[in-house]
Design a protein around this motif. Structure first.
Motif, mmCIF file in Angstrom:
data_model
loop_
_atom_site.group_PDB
_atom_site.id
_atom_site.type_symbol
_atom_site.label_atom_id
_atom_site.label_comp_id
_atom_site.label_asym_id
_atom_site.label_seq_id
_atom_site.Cartn_x
_atom_site.Cartn_y
_atom_site.Cartn_z
ATOM 1 N N VAL A 164 0.844 -1.200 0.000
ATOM 2 C CA VAL A 164 0.000 0.000 0.000
ATOM 3 C C VAL A 164 0.881 1.253 0.000
ATOM 4 N N LEU A 214 2.169 1.767 -3.377
ATOM 5 C CA LEU A 214 1.107 2.316 -4.220
ATOM 6 C C LEU A 214 0.937 3.815 -3.992
ATOM 7 N N HIS A 235 -2.086 0.350 -10.869
ATOM 8 C CA HIS A 235 -3.277 -0.450 -11.188
ATOM 9 C C HIS A 235 -3.059 -1.914 -10.847
ATOM 10 N N THR A 250 -2.975 -2.409 -7.003
ATOM 11 C CA THR A 250 -4.316 -2.373 -6.407
ATOM 12 C C THR A 250 -5.063 -3.677 -6.669
ATOM 13 N N GLY A 274 -8.232 -4.681 -4.366
ATOM 14 C CA GLY A 274 -8.997 -3.440 -4.367
ATOM 15 C C GLY A 274 -9.271 -2.946 -5.765
ATOM 16 N N GLU A 275 -9.736 -1.694 -5.834
ATOM 17 C CA GLU A 275 -10.032 -1.051 -7.105
ATOM 18 C C GLU A 275 -9.434 0.354 -7.103
ATOM 19 N N ILE A 276 -8.951 0.771 -8.249
ATOM 20 C CA ILE A 276 -8.436 2.127 -8.406
ATOM 21 C C ILE A 276 -9.212 2.797 -9.528
ATOM 22 N N VAL A 309 -8.393 4.921 -4.527
ATOM 23 C CA VAL A 309 -8.108 3.514 -4.271
ATOM 24 C C VAL A 309 -9.072 3.018 -3.185
ATOM 25 N N LEU A 364 -10.207 -0.203 -0.831
ATOM 26 C CA LEU A 364 -9.808 -1.503 -0.288
ATOM 27 C C LEU A 364 -10.919 -2.011 0.630
#
Length: 450
Positions: free
Chosen positions: A344, A347, A421, A424, A429-431, A446, A448
């Motif tokens: 994380v 990121l 990307h 994530t 998760g999603e970005i 982002v 989570l």
């Protein structure tokens, strides 16, 4: 090695033939069993009509008696007359038992079985208006002949139905297998590297859907390969520029063309170019590791608020040196998430570095963390020029934005957002990119799962 598999058309023909054969067999068994009953019922109906007709005659004279026996003769029918006093006359008399006599004298018709001259016979009686009755008998041999005829008549339609089912199965198999075979050919051509292949869209709906899916795949492969080609060209250009500088200065040093007082300057230039190469290669390696199946993610309870604060403390110096206002938004309570804190942080650092590069002096960069509905959200927003709708569509494609803005904006290796990307995704998760956030520039969110 496994044997050669039967094609789909063969399976369909076999299946339809088997189904038709089972249906024909079941139909034949039912018809075979019901043929005897149908034949008997038909003969009883015939006898009943004859007996009813004779019972309505005003008087059964000897002439009518003999005429009825002649009429019944071809099928072995026998005729008898039951008088009102209970006496019976005629060839069918021995087949009439006491119960049948009583029923007829009581005015009720009779349809039963009996025994005549050692043969099983059908017995049918119809009361007359004068109180007697007319009785007709017919040997069961006639019923057997009729049964055999019915069974013979149903055999041919069943056979024709079976052959028709096999033919229909063949036509169906051809209709289904042809577009599937053509689609398989298209798939093989795509696998061999051919592009722009037109897939068939005829036949059943499912086969047409496969064809449309192959066409979509062809277009997607074409786009992907074009992007990869552009990315490789960009990579080669990025590598060639510092390598050319390093090679030129190295040759100049080897040939003694650099004045002694310029050696420190040349050394600094070489060091900067090699650092540039090192950063670019490190990004390439990170992207390659993220694509590997053995990429490790170690999940532990992590306070995202504290992690964001640590990242802000690290980036406060670089932001201050460029005149960028770094702001932090974090919740008062711990924001706990089970995730990999190292990844994380990697990121977040990548997104902040990307935002700092695009943000002019005097504009802000915001690093925020907040709780969502069952999720935790990290945002990196900036006050730069932002992104267009076209930019958002290719934001995570390696090198796409770099190639688009290399002549107008400060750009990096072009791999940072692609790495973000993939990171994530690996974290579960999603970005989501936004072209313009509250500060006017781009915003990357982002999300989570907590």
């Amino acid at each position: 090695m496994s044997g050669r598999r039967r094609p789909l058309a063969g399976h369909l023909v076999l299946l339809t033939t088997v189904v038709a054969a089972v249906a024909a067999l079941l139909t034949g068994l039912v018809a075979w069993q019901s043929a005897a009953h149908a034949a008997e019922q038909r003969e009883r109906d015939t006898l009943t009509r004859q007996a009813t007709l004779l019972s309505r005659l005003p008087a059964l004279s000897p002439v009518l008696f003999r005429g009825a026996e002649k009429l019944a003769g071809p099928n072995g029918e026998q005729f008898a007359v039951l008088a009102a006093d209970g006496t019976v006359a005629g060839g069918a008399a021995p087949a009439l038992d006491l119960a049948s006599r009583a029923a007829l004298l009581a005015g009720r018709p009779v349809s039963t079985d009996g025994l005549l001259a050692g043969q099983d016979v059908l017995v049918v009686g119809s009361p007359t208006a004068g109180g007697g009755a007319v009785v007709l008998t017919e040997p069961y041999a006639t019923v057997d002949r009729t049964t055999d005829q019915i069974r013979h008549d149903i055999g041919l339609p069943l056979l024709v139905g079976l052959l028709g089912a096999a033919l229909a199965g063949g036509l169906l198999a051809r209709r289904i297998a042809r577009p599937l075979t053509a689609s398989a050919t298209v798939a093989h051509r795509l696998a061999e590297g051919e592009r722009g292949v037109v897939a068939p869209t005829g036949g059943p709906r499912e086969a047409a859907e496969i064809g449309r899916a192959l066409t979509t795949l062809d277009r997607a492969l074409t786009r992907s390969e074009n992007r990869q080609r552009e990315f490789l060209l960009s990579v080669s250009h990025e590598l060639r520029t510092p390598l050319t500088a390093v090679q030129g200065y190295a040759e100049a040093l080897a040939d003694g063309l650099i004045e002694p007082e310029r050696v420190p300057e040349v050394g600094r230039t070489l060091a900067e170019e090699t650092r540039r190469l090192d950063r670019f290669l490190a990004d390439l390696l990170d992207l390659a590791r993220l694509e590997a199946d053995d990429f490790r993610v170690e999940h532990t309870p992590t306070d995202l608020g504290a992690l964001v604060a640590e990242a802000a403390a690290f980036w406060s110096g670089p932001c201050a040196s460029q005149g960028v206002d770094l702001r932090v938004e974090r919740p008062d309570a711990p924001l706990l998430v089970t995730t990999d804190p190292f990844r994380v942080r990697q990121l977040v650092d990548g997104l902040v570095q990307n935002a700092l590069r695009a943000t002019p002096a005097g504009a802000p960069v915001v690093l925020a963390a907040r709780a969502g509905d069952g999720t935790a959200v990290i945002e990196v927003r900036d006050g730069g020029p932002g992104l267009t709708e076209d930019d958002l569509a290719v934001a995570f494609d390696p090198g796409a934005l770099r190639e688009r803005y290399r002549a107008t904006r400060p750009v990096g290796s072009g791999l940072g957002l692609a790495i973000a990307h993939r990171l994530t995704t690996r974290l579960g998760g999603e970005i989501t990119p936004h072209g313009h956030g509250p500060e006017g520039g781009a915003c990357f969110t982002v999300t989570l799962r907590r």
